[in-house]
Design a protein around this motif. Structure first.
Motif, short mmCIF file in Angstrom:
data_model
loop_
_atom_site.label_atom_id
_atom_site.label_comp_id
_atom_site.label_asym_id
_atom_site.label_seq_id
_atom_site.Cartn_x
_atom_site.Cartn_y
_atom_site.Cartn_z
N SER A 121 5.05 -15.18 -4.04
CA SER A 121 4.54 -14.66 -5.31
C SER A 121 4.95 -13.22 -5.55
O SER A 121 5.20 -12.47 -4.61
N PRO A 122 5.00 -12.81 -6.83
CA PRO A 122 5.36 -11.42 -7.16
C PRO A 122 4.14 -10.51 -7.03
O PRO A 122 3.01 -10.99 -7.05
N ASN A 124 2.99 -8.29 -9.24
CA ASN A 124 2.23 -8.22 -10.49
C ASN A 124 2.19 -9.60 -11.14
O ASN A 124 2.85 -10.53 -10.69
N PRO A 126 3.28 -12.46 -13.33
CA PRO A 126 4.61 -12.77 -13.86
C PRO A 126 4.56 -13.39 -15.26
O PRO A 126 3.89 -14.39 -15.47
N GLY A 217 6.37 -2.24 -7.90
CA GLY A 217 5.81 -3.55 -8.17
C GLY A 217 6.31 -4.13 -9.49
O GLY A 217 6.63 -5.32 -9.58
N THR A 221 8.59 -7.46 -9.80
CA THR A 221 8.10 -8.59 -10.59
C THR A 221 9.13 -9.02 -11.64
O THR A 221 9.36 -10.21 -11.84
N ARG A 222 9.77 -8.04 -12.30
CA ARG A 222 10.83 -8.39 -13.27
C ARG A 222 11.96 -9.17 -12.60
O ARG A 222 12.44 -10.17 -13.11
N TRP A 224 11.77 -10.89 -9.86
CA TRP A 224 11.22 -12.18 -9.43
C TRP A 224 11.23 -13.18 -10.60
O TRP A 224 11.65 -14.33 -10.45
N TRP A 244 11.19 -16.30 -2.40
CA TRP A 244 11.04 -16.34 -3.86
C TRP A 244 11.49 -17.68 -4.43
O TRP A 244 12.46 -18.27 -3.95
#
Ligand SMILES: [Zn+2]
Ligand SMILES: [Zn+2]
Length: 606
Positions: A121-122, A124, A126, A217, A221-222, A224, A244
Motif C-alpha cells: 500500500s502507498p 497516503n 491513493p 509520502g 503515493t503519486r 504508486w 507494489w
C-alpha cells in the motif's frame, strides 16, 4: 482462505424480498500487526460504496476506526454485521494474484498478513489521476544480449552475472513500455535508484516514476498510483517498491540481487528478489536478477546465466601479508610503492577499507579468533557474543591480544597522507587523487587503482554465506578500478590461498558460487536448506521451552542463546514449510502475552 462468494453486485438482480435478507458484505483484514486478525472479519457494505479485492477501507474494530484491506467480496446471508465506514481512495492495493503472493510471504516470513498488505500500500490515500495516458515512444533499440532481447511476456527468470548497463536497462524497459506493459526496477540503495531514474527519465519522460523511503509520502503515493493504474509505467526504487501493485506488469529487474539492501531487517524480513520471483510466476511477468556475483539463490532459480561483457572486474594482484613482522604498518612496502607511483602518474586511487569489529585476530600471529564452542567469531571480549561460551587465548600461539580486522577510514587516511602527502587524500566526493572509502562509497567510485587494505575481514566473517558475500564485496571493490590498460587492484591478505581469492583472480564468480552452494547444501544451509531465527524478549518463565517442544522432530532447534536480555533460537531443516505454521502459533501466543518477538526467515547474517 477466506470465504469468497461470487454473485453479489455483479450477479443477477436481486428481488426486493431477497435484498432485505442478503446484505452485500466483504471480508476485511484490519491494519493490526497480529496473527489474530489474519482471517479478517466480515463487514456489510452500505449503499454507495463499491469495494473490490484490494480496496483500502476504514472499518470499526473494538471501538476504534482502523484502516483495513478487502480480501474477499461476496453476498452472505448474515444480518447484523457492522458496516464498512468509508473507502480510502479508489485504487486497490492488490488484486487476487498479488494477494496470493502476499499470503505466501506472510507464511514464509512468519508475519501477520496485515504487515504484508501494508507493504503493498502507498503511504497516503491513493486517488486515480485523470488518465491522460503517456505520450507514444519513439523507436527503442534492442539489447545486444540474445537472452535479454527475447524477453517478452511470460514468467522467464534470467540471471545476469555483471552490472546491467544503463543502455541495456533503457532498451529492456523501453520495449516493455512501447508494448503497453509496466516495468519495475529495484536498486540496492537510494543513490543507485536515483541514478537509474534520472537516466531513464531523460529518455522516457513522465512515465518513469520513483519510489523508496527517501522520497516524500505524497511523491511516493503519486508514483504508486501511476504504477498501479497506468500500463506502460516504469517504476524505479529501492526494495519497498517490490510489493507494489502493477498495471499490466511485463518485467521486473533486480539490480544487485545479492546486496544487503534487498532484504528488510525488521519484521517481516522480506527479500525483494524472492518476493519478485514469486510474483513473476503468479502474475506472469519476466524477471532479470543481476549482480556482479550472482547469489546461490538466484542460480537455483534459473538454469542458465547471461554474461554482460566478458568479465565483471579487471586485473587483481594479491599482496601476501603473512611474512610481515608483527606490528607491520597498514600497507605493505609493495602496496605503498604502487600508491606512490600511481599518484606520481596522476592516476586516481581508491583505498577500500572494511572494518569488522566482530571478527578479531591475534596481534602476534594473525590467526583469526574463533569460538571453541560454536565456531563463530566471538568478538573481543571474554565470552562468545553468539553462544556465551568463555573464550580464551589465541588457539595458535597462546597470545592474549586481539585486534579488529581492517582499519577505520581515518587510520587509512593518515597512513596514505604519510606516504603521498595530506593534500592528496580525502573521502569519496572530495575530488582528491586518493579517495578512502567503504562499501557505502562503492556506487560512486571510478578509479584506476583500487587498494583493498585488508581482505581478511570479509574472508573470515563467521556466516554461512561469508564466502559468497566476500567474493561479491571484494569483486565490487576491485571493479571500482574499471577495465583496461594500466587499471588494476591490489588486495592485501594474510590468506592468499583462500578460494575466494582464487575466484577473484580467475574472474569466474558463477562456478565459485555453484560450488559454494553445494557445500552449503551439504550443511543444510540455504538455498539447499532453510533457516528461521526467532528472537524473544520478555518471555514468562518456562515459555522458553515451548519452541523446542512444539517444533519437536520437524526441524533442528538450536538455542536458546542469551544476548542483551533476549533469547535467540535457530531452527533449521531441509524444508521448514510445516514448521513455519507451528512457529507462527508459538510466536503469536508469546506476543499476546506481551513478549517482544522478531522472526528472521532466510537470515543473511548468520
Ligand atoms: Zn560461540
Ligand atoms: Zn596467535
Amino acid at each position: 482462505m477466506a470465504d469468497d462468494v461470487q454473485g453479489g453486485r455483479g450477479g443477477a438482480p436481486l428481488g426486493p424480498y431477497r435484498r432485505a435478507q442478503v446484505a452485500l458484505n466483504v471480508r476485511v483484514v484490519p491494519d493490526v500487526p497480529s496473527f489474530a486478525v489474519d482471517d479478517g472479519f466480515a463487514y456489510a457494505v452500505p449503499e454507495g460504496l463499491d469495494p473490490t479485492v484490494g480496496s483500502i477501507v476504514r472499518v470499526p474494530l473494538g471501538g476504534r476506526r482502523v484502516r483495513g484491506w478487502v480480501v474477499a467480496t461476496g453476498a452472505e446471508a448474515r444480518m447484523g454485521l457492522r458496516e464498512v465506514l468509508s473507502m480510502s481512495g479508489d485504487v486497490p492495493a492488490f488484486d487476487r494474484a498479488l494477494l496470493g503472493v502476499l499470503r505466501w510471504a506472510a507464511a514464509r516470513y512468519v508475519a501477520p498478513l496485515a504487515t504484508l498488505l501494508a507493504k503493498a500500500s502507498p503511504p497516503n490515500i491513493p486517488r486515480r489521476g485523470k488518465a491522460a495516458g503517456y505520450a507514444p515512444l519513439g523507436s527503442i533499440e534492442s539489447p545486444e544480449q540474445p537472452a535479454l532481447r527475447d524477453l517478452g511476456t511470460g514468467s522467464r527468470t534470467i540471471v545476469v552475472a555483471g552490472r546491467v548497463p544503463l543502455a541495456v536497462l533503457a532498451a529492456l524497459t523501453g520495449r516493455q513500455a512501447a508494448a503497453g506493459r509496466t516495468s519495475l526496477i529495484v536498486a540496492a540503495t537510494a543513490a543507485e535508484a536515483d541514478a537509474v531514474e534520472s537516466e531513464l527519465r531523460g529518455r522516457f519522460g513522465e512515465r518513469v516514476v520513483s519510489g523508496g523511503s527517501h522520497r516524500s509520502g505524497a511523491e511516493v503515493t503519486r508514483s504508486w498510483v501511476a504504477g498501479a493504474t497506468e500500463a506502460g509505467t516504469i517504476v524505479v526504487g529501492t526494495r519497498e517498491v517490490a510489493a507494489w501493485p502493477l498495471a499490466a506488469p511485463g518485467l521486473a529487474v533486480v539490480l544487485g540481487e545479492g546486496r544487503r539492501g534487498m532484504k528488510d531487517k525488521a519484521t517481516p524480513t522480506v527479500h525483494a528478489r524472492d518476493l519478485l520471483a514469486k510474483r513473476a510466476a503468479a502474475e506472469r511477468f519476466s524477471l532479470v536478477l543481476s549482480d556482479v556475483v550472482p547469489t546461490a539463490e538466484a542460480l537455483a532459480r534459473a538454469g542458465s546465466v547471461s554474461a554482460i561483457g566478458s568479465r565483471g572486474w579487471g586485473l587483481v594482484e594479491v599482496v601476501d601479508r603473512r611474512a610481515d613482522p608483527p606490528g607491520a604498518g597498514l600497507l605493505a612496502d609493495v602496496t605503498a610503492g604502487a600508491l606512490r607511483a600511481a599518484v606520481a602518474d596522476g592516476r586516481r586511487v581508491f583505498m577500500f577499507t572494511d572494518r569488522r569489529t566482530t571478527t578479531m585476530r591475534c596481534t602476534s600471529c594473525r590467526t583469526i579468533r574463533r569460538c571453541e564452542n560454536c565456531g563463530a567469531a566471538p568478538g573481543g571480549g571474554g565470552e562468545c557474543r553468539r553462544c556465551g561460551a568463555p573464550t580464551g587465548a589465541c588457539a595458535q600461539c597462546g597470545g592474549r591480544r586481539f585486534e579488529a580486522l581492517g582499519a577505520g577510514m581515518s587510520r587509512v587516511a593518515s597512513e596514505v597522507a604519510r606516504i603521498v602527502g595530506a593534500d592528496k587524500v580525502g573521502e569519496a566526493g572530495s575530488g582528491r587523487p586518493v579517495l578512502v572509502g567503504t562499501e557505502r562509497d562503492l556506487p560512486m567510485i571510478a578509479a584506476d587503482l583500487t587498494i583493498v587494505v585488508d581482505a581478511d575481514g570479509p574472508l573470515m566473517a563467521p556466516t554461512y554465506r561469508a564466502a559468497e558475500d566476500a567474493l561479491r564485496l571484494l569483486a565490487r571493490a576491485v571493479a571500482a578500478a574499471g577495465l583496461g590498460r594500466g587499471r588494476r587492484a591490489l588486495l592485501q591478505t594474510s590468506d592468499p590461498g583462500h578460494p575466494v581469492i582464487g575466484a577473484l583472480l580467475k574472474g569466474d564468480p558463477v562456478a565459485f558460487v555453484r560450488e559454494d552452494s553445494a557445500r552449503r547444501a551439504a550443511l543444510g544451509f540455504p538455498p539447499g536448506g532453510e533457516i528461521l531465527v526467532v528472537e524473544a524478549g520478555g518471555l514468562p518463565p518456562g515459555a522458553d521451552r515451548e519452541l523446542a517442544h512444539e517444533v519437536g522432530t520437524r526441524a533442528a532447534v538450536l538455542g536458546p542463546a542469551e544476548s542483551g536480555g533476549s533469547l535467540r533460537w535457530l531452527i533449521q531443516a531441509r524444508d521448514l514449510a510445516s514448521t513455519r505454521a507451528v512457529v507462527r502459533g508459538v510466536v503469536g501466543r508469546w506476543r499476546e502475552g506481551g513478549a517482544r518477538v522478531r522472526v528472521d526467515a532466510d537470515p543473511i547474517d548468520l
